[in-house]
Structure formats: structure tokens, C-alpha cells
Design an enzyme around this catalytic site. Structure first.
Site, PDB file in Angstrom:
ATOM      1  N   GLY A   1     -11.481 -66.822  16.209  1.00  0.00           N
ATOM      2  CA  GLY A   1     -11.673 -68.008  17.023  1.00  0.00           C
ATOM      3  C   GLY A   1     -10.536 -68.174  18.014  1.00  0.00           C
ATOM      4  O   GLY A   1      -9.522 -67.474  17.970  1.00  0.00           O
TER       5      GLY A   1
ATOM      6  N   ASP B   1     -20.049 -68.248  10.371  1.00  0.00           N
ATOM      7  CA  ASP B   1     -19.647 -66.873  10.663  1.00  0.00           C
ATOM      8  C   ASP B   1     -19.252 -66.142   9.385  1.00  0.00           C
ATOM      9  O   ASP B   1     -18.300 -66.531   8.708  1.00  0.00           O
ATOM     10  CB  ASP B   1     -18.457 -66.847  11.630  1.00  0.00           C
ATOM     11  CG  ASP B   1     -18.861 -67.200  13.052  1.00  0.00           C
ATOM     12  OD1 ASP B   1     -19.872 -66.652  13.525  1.00  0.00           O
ATOM     13  OD2 ASP B   1     -18.170 -68.012  13.682  1.00  0.00           O
TER      14      ASP B   1
ATOM     15  N   ASP C   1     -21.703 -68.222  22.147  1.00  0.00           N
ATOM     16  CA  ASP C   1     -20.599 -68.506  21.229  1.00  0.00           C
ATOM     17  C   ASP C   1     -19.345 -67.796  21.717  1.00  0.00           C
ATOM     18  O   ASP C   1     -19.352 -66.587  21.917  1.00  0.00           O
ATOM     19  CB  ASP C   1     -20.970 -68.014  19.828  1.00  0.00           C
ATOM     20  CG  ASP C   1     -19.872 -68.262  18.809  1.00  0.00           C
ATOM     21  OD1 ASP C   1     -18.918 -68.993  19.110  1.00  0.00           O
ATOM     22  OD2 ASP C   1     -19.989 -67.705  17.694  1.00  0.00           O
TER      23      ASP C   1
END
Length: 215
Positions: A142, A33, A168
Site C-alpha cells: 500500500g 487483499d 486500485d
């Protein structure tokens, strides 16, 4: 069905080792990322880290560009040797050209869709794509909770195309079957993998998804 770790949740001081441990759990790729603190409210890693990681793993490195003007970074990621790059349609002016740039550089081209970006956005881009990445959380951080409406979005996209669909965000052993049953072929997991032993946690997620794929 394949799974891979999102290194956003890894220990950057021991990145290659954390990737190796996830590979020991059956990971088939590495998800990278890149964030710019503009398109998303966070700042992460870039092409130099990718160039360091690629030769340290035999897994393909998949880059997700959460950045404005990704055209500026794509050549450097291609030079780093990554296998695939996805961009957000909201962040590019000429999506067709950007996808062509990625493919011309020898990588697979993908588009990443935010939770409320409709699949229909991709209708005229489908011939130039190799995969689609659906975000099941809002991009940038996250450890977020899986958005349940993602499963219906996967089904809608599956009606439009046979391209591989990756998911994701909030993926773990409990949510993996939900997205696989809806039609996802690749699972990206970060916090769930690195909350404990990466090999053990990666294996749990992959096995959970594969059981769902087998019915």
C-alpha cells in the site's frame, strides 16, 4: 460509481471497526487483499480472516488474490462467504476453469491486471467475467503513487467491454476523478482512507469520484 476501503491499510487489531467507519463514509464494499510472498513480495491475510470479517459487516467482501495457484484458496474463500474474487492471469494455468470455479461457488469472478499487463489479455475471458480490476500501482504494498498511464488503459478496456472496471492503487480525492472520467465504476482506496478518520476520508474520495461521473 461506488467506493470501498482496502483493508490492507487498516488496523488489523480493530478490523471490523475500521470497516464500519469506512462504511459510515459511504463505502459500498470491502476490498480484501490476500498475498502469499511468492506472486508478490509481501504476506498478508487469508480465508480465516475473511471468514471472521464477513459476518461482522453488511458490506460485500471483494477478495483480490495476489497469489500463485489461487485454485487452492478459492474454495476456502467461497466457504467464508465472500461476494467476489479476482485473480491474476499470470498466476493461473487455466483461467477459464478458475473463473468457472468462482462463479459456481456463488461469487462474482474478476481478473486483476498489473500496470503493464495489456487489456487484450482478457479478450477471450470476457464472457466469463463479472468485473475487471485494474491496478494503478505495482501489486504487493500500500501507499504507492498512482501510475498516470492507468487512465488510458481504462479507456482501452472500456472500448472492449461494458463490464464494471474497478481501480486500485494510489486512489485519493485527487486521482479519483481521473479514473472515473476514463470509465472506472469502482474505486478501491487504502492508505488515503486510513490516514485519518476513515469515514471522512472515504466520503471525500467517493464524492470526488461522483462529481466527476456527473460531469
Amino acid at each position: 460509481m461506488v467506493g470501498g476501503p482496502s483493508i490492507l491499510a487498516a488496523d488489523f487489531a480493530n478490523l471490523a471497526e475500521d470497516v464500519r467507519r469506512a462504511r459510515d463514509g459511504g463505502a459500498g464494499f470491502v476490498h480484501f487483499d490476500a498475498m502469499d510472498n511468492h506472486y508478490v513480495p509481501n504476506l498478508s491475510i487469508g480465508p480465516l480472516v475473511a471468514a471472521s470479517l464477513v459476518p461482522r459487516t453488511d458490506l460485500p467482501v471483494d477478495v483480490h488474490l495476489m497469489v500463485d495457484n489461487p485454485d487452492n484458496l478459492i474454495p476456502m474463500f467461497l466457504d467464508a462467504g465472500v461476494a467476489s474474487i479476482s485473480v491474476h492471469p499470470e498466476a493461473v494455468t487455466h483461467l477459464h476453469r478458475v473463473l468457472g470455479m468462482i462463479r459456481a461457488g456463488g461469487a462474482e469472478a474478476g481478473v486483476a491486471l498489473n500496470p503493464t499487463t495489456p487489456p487484450e489479455t482478457l479478450e477471450w475471458a470476457l464472457p466469463y467475467l463479472d468485473y475487471v480490476l485494474l491496478l494503478s500501482v505495482n501489486p504487493g504494498f500500500g501507499g504507492q503513487t498512482f501510475i498516470p498511464e492507468t487512465t488510458e488503459k481504462i479507456r482501452r478496456l472500456r472500448e472492449m467491454t461494458d463490464l464494471p472496471i474497478a481501480v486500485d492503487g494510489g486512489i485519493n480525492a485527487q486521482t479519483a476523478p481521473l479514473v472515473v472520467e476514463a470509465g472506472a465504476r469502482a474505486l478501491v482506496a487504502g492508505s488515503a482512507v486510513y490516514k485519518g478518520d476513515p469515514a471522512t476520508e472515504m466520503r471525500k474520495i467517493i464524492e470526488s469520484g461522483r462529481r466527476a461521473a456527473e460531469g
